[in-house]
Design an enzyme around this catalytic site. Structure first.
Site, mmCIF file in Angstrom:
data_model
loop_
_atom_site.group_PDB
_atom_site.id
_atom_site.type_symbol
_atom_site.label_atom_id
_atom_site.label_comp_id
_atom_site.label_asym_id
_atom_site.label_seq_id
_atom_site.Cartn_x
_atom_site.Cartn_y
_atom_site.Cartn_z
ATOM 1 N N ASP A 1 0.769 -1.300 0.010
ATOM 2 C CA ASP A 1 0.060 -0.099 -0.065
ATOM 3 C C ASP A 1 0.914 1.294 0.068
ATOM 4 O O ASP A 1 2.012 1.361 0.696
ATOM 5 C CB ASP A 1 -0.867 -0.124 1.217
ATOM 6 C CG ASP A 1 -1.980 -0.905 1.069
ATOM 7 O OD1 ASP A 1 -2.271 -1.446 0.015
ATOM 8 O OD2 ASP A 1 -2.919 -1.044 2.021
ATOM 9 N N GLY B 1 -2.633 -7.576 8.485
ATOM 10 C CA GLY B 1 -1.938 -7.792 9.778
ATOM 11 C C GLY B 1 -0.332 -8.270 9.605
ATOM 12 O O GLY B 1 0.208 -8.234 10.309
ATOM 13 N N GLY C 1 -0.125 -3.859 4.043
ATOM 14 C CA GLY C 1 -1.175 -2.458 4.137
ATOM 15 C C GLY C 1 -0.339 -1.474 4.542
ATOM 16 O O GLY C 1 0.624 -0.711 4.343
ATOM 17 N N SER C 2 -0.541 -1.543 6.185
ATOM 18 C CA SER C 2 0.153 -0.481 6.925
ATOM 19 C C SER C 2 1.535 -0.960 7.487
ATOM 20 O O SER C 2 2.360 -0.046 7.905
ATOM 21 C CB SER C 2 -0.624 -0.330 8.209
ATOM 22 O OG SER C 2 -2.124 -0.136 7.697
ATOM 23 N N LYS D 1 -8.311 0.530 -4.807
ATOM 24 C CA LYS D 1 -9.534 0.186 -4.151
ATOM 25 C C LYS D 1 -10.870 0.823 -4.566
ATOM 26 O O LYS D 1 -10.831 1.971 -4.345
ATOM 27 C CB LYS D 1 -9.275 0.212 -2.553
ATOM 28 C CG LYS D 1 -8.091 -0.636 -2.078
ATOM 29 C CD LYS D 1 -8.060 -0.563 -0.524
ATOM 30 C CE LYS D 1 -6.908 -1.289 0.021
ATOM 31 N NZ LYS D 1 -6.944 -2.828 0.051
ATOM 32 N N GLY E 1 -5.106 -2.904 9.317
ATOM 33 C CA GLY E 1 -4.685 -1.844 10.112
ATOM 34 C C GLY E 1 -4.476 -2.165 11.339
ATOM 35 O O GLY E 1 -3.973 -1.337 12.273
ATOM 36 N N ARG F 1 -5.628 -20.587 6.874
ATOM 37 C CA ARG F 1 -6.057 -22.025 7.317
ATOM 38 C C ARG F 1 -7.322 -22.671 6.944
ATOM 39 O O ARG F 1 -7.366 -23.592 6.605
ATOM 40 C CB ARG F 1 -5.557 -22.157 8.943
ATOM 41 C CG ARG F 1 -4.131 -22.055 9.132
ATOM 42 C CD ARG F 1 -3.836 -22.458 10.602
ATOM 43 N NE ARG F 1 -2.380 -22.519 11.044
ATOM 44 C CZ ARG F 1 -1.721 -23.559 10.885
ATOM 45 N NH1 ARG F 1 -1.945 -24.587 10.173
ATOM 46 N NH2 ARG F 1 -0.403 -23.353 11.318
#
Length: 295
Positions: A25, A215, A236-237, A82, A154, A166
């Site tokens: 991102d 995550g 992402g973050s 997005k 996030g 999983r």
């Protein structure tokens, strides 16, 4: 003028080209260049990374087209963007800008609480999130060319991405073991389209790539998801909320490629500085859980 949409094979093939890589991102050209130099296979252009979207609250929408075009002009790797779930016009706007992929994303506030987009109507390939085989199969039936775990965006907490990867893989094994005459009941119970389940059974896997997302914050997180069967990693973050984005970006790319080389991962993890601040999932209210968006 006739609207010619990309064929399913071409769209899926484009997504296959990103396999084994990291997608990052970014919110501007400078970050996009850092991602490209670190070895990212693509970037996701948006106004705010998920951690900032979570912190700000309110309604989160498609990025300003100026940002998307700025990022597209700064790098030579593919650029994603997005749109809100079910937002026909945001998707068409992004398609008109010439982005390489559109992510119909639960990170943004859904525009439609009943319907996802019919992604087969678009020339550009789509990415969508999933937590289980039902969500995965429904998105594939709608025309998604790439999937990713939803995780919990996030948060810098890998536990939900692990759970979703999983879950999907366990259910793929279950589908592969069923007789064809048992699949209809399984389809009814999971809400998964029967024809997609038949394809999964025949292949022994999903017919599209499935990346890890939601995550990933460290090189070890990225390697973990690859070991669990991810085809690649979205971050992402985790990059630009870390203490040293350029170093984290390079380390995560290397760890994704060499996910079974533990000595290398140890070396990559040394002296990186602090990872992004994490959030314990149990502290989130139900309405704060982005993974619950979509159906």
């Amino acid at each position: 003028m006739t609207n010619v949409t990309g064929t399913e094979r071409v769209k899926r093939g484009m997504a296959e080209m990103q396999k084994g890589g990291v997608i990052m991102d970014v919110i501007n050209a400078e970050q996009a260049k850092i991602a490209e130099e670190a070895g990212a296979v693509a970037v996701m252009a948006l106004e705010r990374v998920p951690a900032d979207i979570r912190a700000a609250g309110g309604v989160s929408r498609m990025a300003d087209p100026t940002i998307v075009e700025e990022v597209m002009g700064a790098v030579s790797i593919p650029v994603m963007a997005k749109c809100r779930i079910g937002h026909l016009v945001e998707a068409r706007v992004l398609e008109s800008l010439g982005v390489d992929y559109i992510d119909e994303s639960e990170v943004l506030t859904p525009a439609d609480e009943v319907y996802h987009l019919n992604k087969r109507d678009y020339t550009v390939p789509f990415v969508c999130g999933c937590r289980d085989i039902g969500e995965a199969a429904r998105r594939i039936a709608e025309g998604a060319s790439m999937l990713r775990t939803k995780g919990e965006p996030g948060t810098g907490n890998i536990v939900e991405a692990v759970r979703h990867m999983r879950q999907v893989n366990a259910e793929i094994r279950q589908v592969a073991s069923l007789r064809e005459d048992e699949l209809m009941t399984y389809a009814k119970n999971t809400g998964a389209p029967y024809e997609v389940l038949l394809e999964i059974k025949r292949l022994g896997r999903l017919p599209v790539v499935n990346f890890a997302a939601g995550g990933v914050a460290t090189p070890a997180d990225a390697a973990l998801m690859m070991q669990l069967g991810a085809d690649g990693v979205f971050v992402g973050s985790g990059i630009f909320k870390s203490e040293n984005p350029a170093k984290f970006a390079r380390a995560i790319v290397e760890a994704t490629t060499h996910y079974e080389d533990y000595e290398l991962i140890a070396s990559l993890s040394k002296g990186l500085g602090n990872a992004m601040k994490g959030i314990e999932i149990s502290t989130l209210l139900p309405e704060q859980r982005m993974q619950e968006r979509g159906w």
